[in-house]
Motif scaffolding. Structure first.
Motif, PDB file in Angstrom:
ATOM      1  N   MET A 273       0.814  -1.210   0.000  1.00  0.00           N
ATOM      2  CA  MET A 273       0.000   0.000   0.000  1.00  0.00           C
ATOM      3  C   MET A 273       0.856   1.272   0.000  1.00  0.00           C
ATOM      4  SD  MET A 273      -2.792  -1.014   2.932  1.00  0.00           S
ATOM      5  CE  MET A 273      -3.519  -2.651   3.038  1.00  0.00           C
ATOM      6  N   LEU A 274       2.164   1.119   0.188  1.00  0.00           N
ATOM      7  CA  LEU A 274       3.048   2.265   0.351  1.00  0.00           C
ATOM      8  C   LEU A 274       3.772   2.589  -0.951  1.00  0.00           C
ATOM      9  CD1 LEU A 274       4.711   1.211   3.731  1.00  0.00           C
ATOM     10  CD2 LEU A 274       2.691   2.657   3.413  1.00  0.00           C
ATOM     11  N   PRO A 275       4.235   3.836  -1.114  1.00  0.00           N
ATOM     12  CA  PRO A 275       5.133   4.146  -2.239  1.00  0.00           C
ATOM     13  C   PRO A 275       6.371   3.259  -2.160  1.00  0.00           C
ATOM     14  CG  PRO A 275       4.391   6.156  -1.142  1.00  0.00           C
ATOM     15  CD  PRO A 275       3.951   5.012  -0.280  1.00  0.00           C
ATOM     16  N   PRO A 276       6.981   2.938  -3.299  1.00  0.00           N
ATOM     17  CA  PRO A 276       8.091   1.966  -3.300  1.00  0.00           C
ATOM     18  C   PRO A 276       9.227   2.329  -2.351  1.00  0.00           C
ATOM     19  CG  PRO A 276       7.351   2.385  -5.534  1.00  0.00           C
ATOM     20  CD  PRO A 276       6.606   3.350  -4.662  1.00  0.00           C
ATOM     21  N   GLY A 277       9.627   3.592  -2.334  1.00  0.00           N
ATOM     22  CA  GLY A 277      10.728   3.984  -1.464  1.00  0.00           C
ATOM     23  C   GLY A 277      10.402   3.789  -0.002  1.00  0.00           C
ATOM     24  N   LEU A 278       9.197   4.188   0.398  1.00  0.00           N
ATOM     25  CA  LEU A 278       8.787   4.040   1.785  1.00  0.00           C
ATOM     26  C   LEU A 278       8.617   2.565   2.137  1.00  0.00           C
ATOM     27  CD1 LEU A 278       7.990   5.293   4.460  1.00  0.00           C
ATOM     28  CD2 LEU A 278       5.655   5.594   3.582  1.00  0.00           C
ATOM     29  N   ALA A 279       8.160   1.754   1.194  1.00  0.00           N
ATOM     30  CA  ALA A 279       8.013   0.323   1.448  1.00  0.00           C
ATOM     31  C   ALA A 279       9.369  -0.317   1.727  1.00  0.00           C
ATOM     32  CB  ALA A 279       7.340  -0.360   0.257  1.00  0.00           C
ATOM     33  N   LYS A 280      10.391   0.062   0.955  1.00  0.00           N
ATOM     34  CA  LYS A 280      11.738  -0.465   1.190  1.00  0.00           C
ATOM     35  C   LYS A 280      12.227  -0.079   2.583  1.00  0.00           C
ATOM     36  CE  LYS A 280      13.268  -0.307  -3.670  1.00  0.00           C
ATOM     37  NZ  LYS A 280      13.720  -1.690  -3.833  1.00  0.00           N
ATOM     38  N   VAL A 281      12.012   1.190   2.935  1.00  0.00           N
ATOM     39  CA  VAL A 281      12.440   1.677   4.253  1.00  0.00           C
ATOM     40  C   VAL A 281      11.691   0.939   5.357  1.00  0.00           C
ATOM     41  CG1 VAL A 281      12.378   3.680   5.792  1.00  0.00           C
ATOM     42  CG2 VAL A 281      13.205   3.935   3.444  1.00  0.00           C
ATOM     43  N   ALA A 282      10.392   0.757   5.167  1.00  0.00           N
ATOM     44  CA  ALA A 282       9.585   0.093   6.192  1.00  0.00           C
ATOM     45  C   ALA A 282      10.056  -1.337   6.420  1.00  0.00           C
ATOM     46  CB  ALA A 282       8.112   0.109   5.794  1.00  0.00           C
ATOM     47  N   PHE A 283      10.325  -2.046   5.342  1.00  0.00           N
ATOM     48  CA  PHE A 283      10.775  -3.432   5.467  1.00  0.00           C
ATOM     49  C   PHE A 283      12.102  -3.501   6.219  1.00  0.00           C
ATOM     50  CE2 PHE A 283      13.042  -7.215   4.065  1.00  0.00           C
ATOM     51  CZ  PHE A 283      12.068  -8.202   4.165  1.00  0.00           C
ATOM     52  N   SER A 284      13.071  -2.675   5.816  1.00  0.00           N
ATOM     53  CA  SER A 284      14.408  -2.769   6.388  1.00  0.00           C
ATOM     54  C   SER A 284      14.528  -2.098   7.744  1.00  0.00           C
ATOM     55  CB  SER A 284      15.427  -2.165   5.413  1.00  0.00           C
ATOM     56  OG  SER A 284      15.541  -2.954   4.248  1.00  0.00           O
ATOM     57  N   SER A 285      13.588  -1.232   8.093  1.00  0.00           N
ATOM     58  CA  SER A 285      13.620  -0.576   9.403  1.00  0.00           C
ATOM     59  C   SER A 285      13.087  -1.457  10.515  1.00  0.00           C
ATOM     60  CB  SER A 285      12.792   0.717   9.371  1.00  0.00           C
ATOM     61  OG  SER A 285      13.363   1.671   8.513  1.00  0.00           O
ATOM     62  N   THR A 286      12.466  -2.565  10.153  1.00  0.00           N
ATOM     63  CA  THR A 286      11.731  -3.348  11.151  1.00  0.00           C
ATOM     64  C   THR A 286      12.232  -4.780  11.305  1.00  0.00           C
ATOM     65  OG1 THR A 286      10.088  -3.857   9.436  1.00  0.00           O
ATOM     66  CG2 THR A 286       9.622  -1.992  10.889  1.00  0.00           C
ATOM     67  N   ARG A 287      13.437  -5.052  10.807  1.00  0.00           N
ATOM     68  CA  ARG A 287      13.978  -6.410  10.956  1.00  0.00           C
ATOM     69  C   ARG A 287      15.454  -6.412  10.546  1.00  0.00           C
ATOM     70  NH1 ARG A 287       9.640  -8.338   7.510  1.00  0.00           N
ATOM     71  NH2 ARG A 287       9.113  -6.140   7.765  1.00  0.00           N
ATOM     72  N   THR A 288      16.136  -7.470  10.928  1.00  0.00           N
ATOM     73  CA  THR A 288      17.456  -7.778  10.392  1.00  0.00           C
ATOM     74  C   THR A 288      17.277  -8.340   8.983  1.00  0.00           C
ATOM     75  OG1 THR A 288      18.524  -8.138  12.528  1.00  0.00           O
ATOM     76  CG2 THR A 288      19.433  -9.329  10.640  1.00  0.00           C
ATOM     77  N   THR A 289      18.082  -7.852   8.032  1.00  0.00           N
ATOM     78  CA  THR A 289      17.965  -8.310   6.646  1.00  0.00           C
ATOM     79  C   THR A 289      19.204  -9.093   6.230  1.00  0.00           C
ATOM     80  OG1 THR A 289      18.799  -6.160   5.878  1.00  0.00           O
ATOM     81  CG2 THR A 289      16.406  -6.478   5.922  1.00  0.00           C
ATOM     82  N   LEU A 290      18.984 -10.123   5.410  1.00  0.00           N
ATOM     83  CA  LEU A 290      20.041 -11.007   4.911  1.00  0.00           C
ATOM     84  C   LEU A 290      20.077 -10.880   3.393  1.00  0.00           C
ATOM     85  CD1 LEU A 290      18.847 -14.199   6.883  1.00  0.00           C
ATOM     86  CD2 LEU A 290      20.336 -12.376   7.740  1.00  0.00           C
ATOM     87  N   ALA A 291      21.101 -10.220   2.859  1.00  0.00           N
ATOM     88  CA  ALA A 291      21.163  -9.975   1.419  1.00  0.00           C
ATOM     89  C   ALA A 291      22.404 -10.625   0.812  1.00  0.00           C
ATOM     90  CB  ALA A 291      21.184  -8.474   1.137  1.00  0.00           C
ATOM     91  N   PRO A 292      22.245 -11.694   0.028  1.00  0.00           N
ATOM     92  CA  PRO A 292      23.397 -12.256  -0.690  1.00  0.00           C
ATOM     93  C   PRO A 292      23.923 -11.245  -1.711  1.00  0.00           C
ATOM     94  CG  PRO A 292      21.563 -13.808  -0.644  1.00  0.00           C
ATOM     95  CD  PRO A 292      21.025 -12.490  -0.172  1.00  0.00           C
ATOM     96  N   THR A 293      25.242 -11.044  -1.720  1.00  0.00           N
ATOM     97  CA  THR A 293      25.822 -10.038  -2.615  1.00  0.00           C
ATOM     98  C   THR A 293      26.973 -10.572  -3.459  1.00  0.00           C
ATOM     99  OG1 THR A 293      27.229  -9.267  -0.794  1.00  0.00           O
ATOM    100  CG2 THR A 293      25.162  -8.090  -1.172  1.00  0.00           C
TER     101      THR A 293
END
Length: 444
Positions: A273-293
């Motif tokens: 429901m959120l704008p894409p930028g805010l959705a990314k921030v919301a996801f990463s602001s509320t948990r530890t993230t694991l990103a293969p790089t």
């Protein structure tokens, strides 16, 4: 309207971009001394003391100071970095290191992260000194190397080896200040905390064999692909911090959305429901993230590999540790964990600063010169900054700036470390006017 400061800051930003201080993570990349020398030539003169420090040949760090009149008064450090991340030129519409000014926009790697702030902070030091400004507490400008690869040759080196040169009560560095329109005025995020950092390396084991006989083999590369799939599918449950609650409260969102974003059971279902930028921030602001790089092997083309190395970028929410991350990875990998060696590497813990400080009040006063309906909103930095070293050393650390309404959260999120990075001249004007006004308000 353009001002007399537009020309110098645009010119300095263009030169910094063209220096191409690309940090690929290796000890001898970056060569930030090019930009250290440039900044020194622009800042040096009466009223400013300058020292440079090399952590290794070419990895230059600059510290400039306007000395205060009162040793007991609080000091302020404007903290910048001069290195930038690598680019893939094929994805760019313009030369990523050309520093072109086109239709009021400066293009190039680092235009957003964070050479715009570096140029404006440096210009502020010279402008203030030329005006005869004499602060009560010291005003420091630090332009450091290696921020994009952990800061070992920059901020960490200075804090550990030259602490007296960069010690400050308050530090302002990158991020924040992009105007977010709300039903209750303009929200201006200030980064008051940031997630921790762990860069695990996972070695996936298999059995070597001939590439012409693939049937029934224990191929480490195939196994590594499945390990990656499991890690990327793994869902760390949300955990809502006080800073997240304050951010949501300050955003002026419709209450039917805000209540869902404050509920860990409902938050993820609300992201669409959120704008894409805010959705990314919301996801990463509320948990530890694991990103293969990254994935690598030393194998020849005709050999079934027995070792594959995976690199992860893990950002930890406050409260999670490297051992918590190890447990998450073992849980995610499941029955393949026995074929994996997990090296957690060095851990950088999450850090935070209070918002009830005199500097916070000064930033809000100065910001309202630009956005009269503006209010500061605390926010968690989902990535990392060099404040990770200054906060544990005793400083209150914020991430702030000021941007035009063209520089939305979505736009900045898409360009940072991405293609076609650029910034408009209006934002450069706002940032350039911010620092002298803040220094006079807070230190004057």
């Amino acid at each position: 309207m353009p001002t007399a400061t537009d020309g110098p800051v645009v010119d300095l930003l263009q030169q910094l971009i063209r220096n191409a201080c690309v940090n690929d993570g290796s000890a001898d990349s970056g060569f930030e001394l090019r930009s250290t020398d440039l900044l020194r030539s622009m800042i040096e003169g009466p009223g400013v003391d300058i020292e440079t420090y090399e952590s290794r040949p070419g990895r230059g760090n600059l510290v400039a100071r306007i000395t205060g009149s009162d040793p007991q008064a609080p000091s302020l450090c404007l903290l910048a970095h001069t290195d930038v991340v690598p680019v893939q030129p094929a994805g760019w519409e313009r030369d990523p290191f050309g520093g072109e000014l086109v239709d009021g926009v400066v293009w190039g790697r680092g235009a957003i992260d964070m050479l715009n702030l570096t140029a404006s902070m440096a210009l502020a030091m010279r402008t203030l000194a030329d005006s005869g400004f004499r602060p009560k507490g010291d005003l420091i400008f630090a332009a450091v190397a290696d921020e994009e690869s952990g800061g070992n040759h920059g901020a960490k080196f200075l804090v550990e080896r030259h602490a007296d040169a960069v010690r400050a009560d308050y530090v302002i560095t990158e991020s924040g200040g992009m105007p977010l329109p709300t039903t209750d005025g303009t929200a201006l995020p200030v980064l008051v905390a940031e997630r921790g950092l762990v860069w695990p390396r996972i070695t996936v084991r298999g059995t070597p064999g001939h590439g012409s006989l693939p049937y029934g083999t224990d191929n480490a590369l195939v196994k590594a692909a499945e390990v990656l799939r499991r890690i990327t599918s793994y869902r760390v449950p949300p955990r809502l911090t006080e800073t997240w609650g304050e951010f949501i409260a300050g955003m002026g969102l419709p209450e039917e959305i805000a209540v869902l974003l404050r509920d860990p059971e409902q938050l993820d279902a609300t992201l669409d429901m959120l704008p894409p930028g805010l959705a990314k921030v919301a996801f990463s602001s509320t948990r530890t993230t694991l990103a293969p790089t990254g994935m690598s092997t030393d194998n020849k083309t005709n050999v079934i590999p027995d070792r594959v190395r995976l690199q992860l970028d893990v950002r930890t929410i406050p409260g999670d540790t490297a051992e918590d991350v190890r447990a998450m990875l073992v849980d995610a990998i499941g029955d393949l964990a026995g074929d994996c060696e997990i090296d957690m590497g060095e851990e950088v813990p999450a850090t935070a600063s209070p918002k009830d400080t005199p500097l916070w009040d000064a930033m809000e006063r100065v910001a309202r010169n630009t956005y009269v309906d503006g209010r500061l909103v605390p926010m968690l930095m989902v990535g990392g900054t060099d404040n990770r070293y200054f906060r544990p050393a005793g400083a209150v650390g914020y991430g702030f700036g000021l941007y035009s309404r063209e520089m939305s959260l979505d736009a900045i999120a898409a360009m940072a470390h991405g293609d076609n990075e650029r910034i408009d001249v209006e934002s450069l004007r706002l940032i350039t006017e911010l620092w002298p006004a803040l220094a006079r308000d807070f230190l004057g």
